[in-house]
Design a protein around this motif. Structure first.
Motif, PDB file in Angstrom:
ATOM      1  N   ALA A  16       0.383  -6.082  16.610  1.00  0.00           N
ATOM      2  CA  ALA A  16      -0.998  -5.568  16.610  1.00  0.00           C
ATOM      3  C   ALA A  16      -1.924  -6.574  17.292  1.00  0.00           C
ATOM      4  O   ALA A  16      -2.828  -6.181  18.056  1.00  0.00           O
ATOM      5  CB  ALA A  16      -1.440  -5.287  15.178  1.00  0.00           C
ATOM      6  N   ALA A  17      -1.698  -7.869  17.047  1.00  0.00           N
ATOM      7  CA  ALA A  17      -2.550  -8.905  17.664  1.00  0.00           C
ATOM      8  C   ALA A  17      -2.356  -8.899  19.185  1.00  0.00           C
ATOM      9  O   ALA A  17      -3.323  -8.958  19.949  1.00  0.00           O
ATOM     10  CB  ALA A  17      -2.213 -10.275  17.083  1.00  0.00           C
ATOM     11  N   GLU A  18      -1.076  -8.781  19.628  1.00  0.00           N
ATOM     12  CA  GLU A  18      -0.804  -8.720  21.087  1.00  0.00           C
ATOM     13  C   GLU A  18      -1.549  -7.554  21.716  1.00  0.00           C
ATOM     14  O   GLU A  18      -2.054  -7.625  22.822  1.00  0.00           O
ATOM     15  CB  GLU A  18       0.698  -8.491  21.342  1.00  0.00           C
ATOM     16  N   ILE A  30      -4.096  -1.864  13.012  1.00  0.00           N
ATOM     17  CA  ILE A  30      -3.106  -0.823  12.689  1.00  0.00           C
ATOM     18  C   ILE A  30      -3.054  -0.619  11.173  1.00  0.00           C
ATOM     19  O   ILE A  30      -3.031  -1.582  10.403  1.00  0.00           O
ATOM     20  CB  ILE A  30      -1.705  -1.250  13.207  1.00  0.00           C
ATOM     21  N   SER A  31      -3.006   0.653  10.769  1.00  0.00           N
ATOM     22  CA  SER A  31      -2.807   0.958   9.342  1.00  0.00           C
ATOM     23  C   SER A  31      -1.309   1.029   9.073  1.00  0.00           C
ATOM     24  O   SER A  31      -0.568   1.675   9.827  1.00  0.00           O
ATOM     25  CB  SER A  31      -3.427   2.314   8.997  1.00  0.00           C
ATOM     26  N   ILE A  32      -0.887   0.384   8.013  1.00  0.00           N
ATOM     27  CA  ILE A  32       0.542   0.468   7.646  1.00  0.00           C
ATOM     28  C   ILE A  32       0.661   0.748   6.151  1.00  0.00           C
ATOM     29  O   ILE A  32      -0.237   0.442   5.371  1.00  0.00           O
ATOM     30  CB  ILE A  32       1.335  -0.824   7.965  1.00  0.00           C
ATOM     31  N   ARG A  35      -4.249  -2.927   8.211  1.00  0.00           N
ATOM     32  CA  ARG A  35      -4.898  -2.364   7.028  1.00  0.00           C
ATOM     33  C   ARG A  35      -3.791  -1.699   6.218  1.00  0.00           C
ATOM     34  O   ARG A  35      -3.115  -0.788   6.719  1.00  0.00           O
ATOM     35  CB  ARG A  35      -5.947  -1.335   7.481  1.00  0.00           C
ATOM     36  N   ILE A  36      -3.596  -2.178   5.007  1.00  0.00           N
ATOM     37  CA  ILE A  36      -2.546  -1.577   4.169  1.00  0.00           C
ATOM     38  C   ILE A  36      -3.175  -0.377   3.450  1.00  0.00           C
ATOM     39  O   ILE A  36      -4.075  -0.544   2.625  1.00  0.00           O
ATOM     40  CB  ILE A  36      -1.977  -2.610   3.176  1.00  0.00           C
ATOM     41  N   ASN A  37      -2.709   0.810   3.823  1.00  0.00           N
ATOM     42  CA  ASN A  37      -3.390   2.008   3.295  1.00  0.00           C
ATOM     43  C   ASN A  37      -2.491   2.918   2.474  1.00  0.00           C
ATOM     44  O   ASN A  37      -2.934   3.975   2.014  1.00  0.00           O
ATOM     45  CB  ASN A  37      -4.032   2.805   4.440  1.00  0.00           C
ATOM     46  N   GLY A  38      -1.220   2.530   2.299  1.00  0.00           N
ATOM     47  CA  GLY A  38      -0.348   3.406   1.519  1.00  0.00           C
ATOM     48  C   GLY A  38       0.816   2.637   0.925  1.00  0.00           C
ATOM     49  O   GLY A  38       1.143   1.531   1.382  1.00  0.00           O
ATOM     50  N   ILE A  39       1.413   3.218  -0.103  1.00  0.00           N
ATOM     51  CA  ILE A  39       2.602   2.579  -0.698  1.00  0.00           C
ATOM     52  C   ILE A  39       3.744   3.592  -0.798  1.00  0.00           C
ATOM     53  O   ILE A  39       3.533   4.802  -0.880  1.00  0.00           O
ATOM     54  CB  ILE A  39       2.297   1.988  -2.096  1.00  0.00           C
ATOM     55  N   HIS A  40       4.934   3.036  -0.794  1.00  0.00           N
ATOM     56  CA  HIS A  40       6.150   3.848  -0.860  1.00  0.00           C
ATOM     57  C   HIS A  40       7.126   3.161  -1.810  1.00  0.00           C
ATOM     58  O   HIS A  40       7.297   1.941  -1.742  1.00  0.00           O
ATOM     59  CB  HIS A  40       6.772   3.947   0.553  1.00  0.00           C
ATOM     60  N   VAL A  41       7.731   3.946  -2.689  1.00  0.00           N
ATOM     61  CA  VAL A  41       8.774   3.426  -3.584  1.00  0.00           C
ATOM     62  C   VAL A  41       9.901   4.455  -3.614  1.00  0.00           C
ATOM     63  O   VAL A  41       9.645   5.661  -3.591  1.00  0.00           O
ATOM     64  CB  VAL A  41       8.236   3.233  -5.033  1.00  0.00           C
ATOM     65  N   HIS A  42      11.127   3.981  -3.593  1.00  0.00           N
ATOM     66  CA  HIS A  42      12.258   4.874  -3.886  1.00  0.00           C
ATOM     67  C   HIS A  42      13.285   4.015  -4.608  1.00  0.00           C
ATOM     68  O   HIS A  42      13.713   2.986  -4.076  1.00  0.00           O
ATOM     69  CB  HIS A  42      12.869   5.446  -2.592  1.00  0.00           C
ATOM     70  N   LEU A  43      13.651   4.413  -5.808  1.00  0.00           N
ATOM     71  CA  LEU A  43      14.596   3.578  -6.563  1.00  0.00           C
ATOM     72  C   LEU A  43      15.967   4.208  -6.721  1.00  0.00           C
ATOM     73  O   LEU A  43      16.968   3.513  -6.680  1.00  0.00           O
ATOM     74  CB  LEU A  43      14.043   3.262  -7.961  1.00  0.00           C
TER      75      LEU A  43
END
Ligand code: PLP
Length: 428
Positions: free
Chosen positions: A132-134, A139-141, A183-191
Motif C-alpha cells: 500500500a505504501a509503494e 487500503i481496507s483489509i 484500515r482494518i475494517n472487518g474480522i474473520h474467524v473459522h474454527l
C-alpha cells in the motif's frame, strides 16, 4: 435410500462415461433456500474450495452468495462468474473475501482490486502495508483472528493455530501505529467445519459477537463486517440430524437486535458455507469392470475408485489403521466411518438397491483398477450380485469430493462431472 433423479439418467450417462459425478441442481437450490429463509439478515459466502465446478459455482453465486476464496485462482474464478451472470450489484471487492495463510506478493497484487483481502498474520499485515505504501494508497483489509476460545471449551482457552492472528496479539496490533496505509475494517474467524450440534454453534457465535464488541471498543467504531466463518455441517450417516437452523438463527437475531440498539446496525454479518448446499447434491457413479473370486473372496473391480473419489477409500484406510469404533474427524478428508452409502444400479434395472438391502446379495470387496492393493473403496460389504456393466453409486459426493481426489494418478481417464439442471438439462 432413494436417489432424487430418474435412474434412466444414470443408465444414459453410463453409456458415455465409465465414472462420473452427478450434481443435482434441485437439491442445491433447496438447501440455498433453507439457509436464506432461516437467516434473512445474514450474507452468505460460498466457500469455492468445496466444489468449484463452474455450474455449481454459477448456481451459488447467482443465488445471492458472496464468495469465500482460498486462493487467487478462486478470487478470479468468482470474479469471472459474477461477470458471466451479469451480476453488477456490488463491486467484487465488497463480495469476494480472500482468506488464506501464506499469500504471495503476486497473490496480493493480483487480488487487491477485486477482493477484500483478509490478512492472516502480523507478517502479512506488514507486507500489505508495504504494498500500500509503494502504491501510496490507503487500503481496507480484514483480519482473520484465532480467538481465545475453542469449540466446546471455554472462553480464554484458545489453541495455537496456523490460521489467523491470536486474539491477544491482534489487540496489540490495533494499538500500534505500524500500518498507516491500512484500515482494518472487518474480522474473520473459522474454527471448525462439519458441526451438527446447534448448541456448539450458538456458543461459538456468542463468543465471536462478544469479541467483536471488544474489538470495536478498541477501534472506536463499528466494524464494516463480521465474518463468522463456517461450521454448519451436513448429515452424512443415516443417524445424523441436520443443524436446527431456526434455533441457530434465533440466537443470532438476538445479537443483531443488541447491535442495533448499540448503533451498530450497519455492520454486515456473514456466514461462510461450502458443503451445506452442494454436499448432498452429489453422487459418484462408477461402473463394474470385472468380478473375480480369489480363494473364496469376491472382488468387484470398479472403473475408478480411490483416484476418482478418494474419501471413501480413506474411510477404508482409517478402518485398516485403527480399531477405534469412532475415530476423530480429520476434515475435509475424513468425517467418520459411516460417511458414505453405497448403492447398486444393475443393467436394465430401474430400481437402485442400497448395500445390505438385496435378498440375493453377496459379501464382496469393492476395489478399483489401480495398480495398488490399497485401492479398496469398501470391504466385506453386502451388495446385490454385480456383473460388468452394472453401476455402483456413492452418496455425499457434492463437496470435497472430485476436487480432493488424485485423478492424475496412473494417467487414468478422469471421472466426468455432470450437472443436472433443475429443468432436466444435462451440462458438463
Ligand atoms: C476458512 C474456511 N471457511 C469456510 C470453510 C467451509 O467449510 P464448510 O465446507 O464446512 O462449510 C472452510 C473449510 O475448510 C474454511 O477453512
Amino acid at each position: 435410500m432413494r436417489i432424487p433423479m430418474d435412474s434412466r439418467i444414470l443408465h444414459d450417462l453410463s453409456d458415455h462415461y465409465d465414472s462420473f459425478y452427478l450434481y443435482d441442481e434441485k437439491t442445491i437450490l433447496q438447501r440455498i433456500q433453507a439457509l436464506r429463509e432461516a437467516f434473512p439478515e445474514v450474507e452468505f459466502l460460498y466457500s469455492v474450495k468445496s466444489n468449484p465446478h463452474p455450474e455449481v459455482l454459477k448456481t451459488m453465486l447467482s443465488h445471492g452468495f458472496g464468495t469465500d476464496a482460498a486462493s487467487l485462482g478462486e478470487v478470479l474464478a468468482a470474479s469471472r462468474c459474477y461477470e458471466a451472470i451479469g451480476d453488477h450489484e456490488m463491486p467484487d471487492r465488497d463480495r469476494i473475501f480472500y482468506s488464506a495463510p501464506g499469500k504471495s506478493r503476486k497473490d496480493l497484487l493480483g487480488a487487491w482490486q477485486c477482493a477484500a483481502i483478509i490478512a492472516d498474520s502480523p507478517g502479512e499485515i506488514r507486507r500489505i502495508e508495504e504494498i500500500a505504501a509503494e502504491m501510496d494508497k490507503k487500503i481496507s483489509i480484514g483480519v482473520r483472528i484465532n480467538p481465545a476460545y475453542t469449540i466446546g471449551g471455554t472462553a480464554g482457552t484458545g489453541a495455537p493455530a496456523k490460521f489467523g492472528i491470536d486474539e491477544e496479539q491482534f489487540f496489540s496490533i490495533l494499538e500500534s501505529s505500524g500500518h498507516p496505509h491500512l484500515r482494518i475494517n472487518g474480522i474473520h474467524v473459522h474454527l471448525r467445519s462439519q458441526m451438527l450440534n446447534t448448541a456448539l454453534l450458538i456458543n461459538y457465535h456468542n463468543y465471536l459477537f462478544d469479541m467483536a464488541d471488544r474489538i470495536e471498543a478498541a477501534i472506536g467504531a463499528p466494524l464494516d463486517y463480521i465474518n463468522l466463518g463456517s461450521g454448519i455441517g451436513i448429515p452424512f450417516t443415516e443417524q445424523d440430524r441436520e443443524v436446527d437452523l431456526s434455533v441457530l438463527s434465533g440466537a443470532l437475531k438476538e445479537h443483531l437486535r443488541r447491535r442495533k440498539e448499540n448503533g451498530k446496525a450497519d455492520t454486515r454479518i456473514m456466514i461462510e458455507s461450502g458443503r451445506y448446499a452442494p454436499g448432498k447434491s452429489g453422487w459418484y457413479v462408477t461402473k463394474v469392470m470385472d468380478r473375480k473370486i480369489s480363494r473364496g473372496k469376491t472382488f468387484i473391480v470398479l472403473n475408478s475408485t480411490m483416484n476418482g473419489f478418494v474419501r471413501p477409500s480413506l474411510v477404508e484406510m482409517v478402518r485398516h489403521l485403527t480399531d477405534d469404533p469412532a475415530p476423530a474427524a480429520w476434515e475435509p478428508f475424513f468425517t467418520g466411518l459411516d460417511t458414505f452409502q453405497f448403492l447398486a444400479l444393475r443393467s436394465g434395472d430401474e430400481e437402485v438397491i442400497p448395500a445390505g438391502a438385496s435378498e440375493d446379495g453377496e459379501t464382496v470387496d469393492l476395489v478399483g483398477s489401480l495398480c495398488t492393493g490399497v485401492d479398496v473403496i469398501a470391504s466385506d460389504i453386502r451388495m446385490p450380485h454385480l456383473e460388468p456393466g452394472d453401476l455402483v453409486i456413492i452418496t455425499n459426493a457434492g463437496a470435497y469430493a472430485a476436487v480432493m481426489s488424485p485423478m492424475q494418478f496412473a494417467s487414468m481417464e478422469k471421472p466426468a462431472q455432470i450437472f443436472l439442471a433443475e429443468d432436466g438439462t444435462i451440462r458438463s
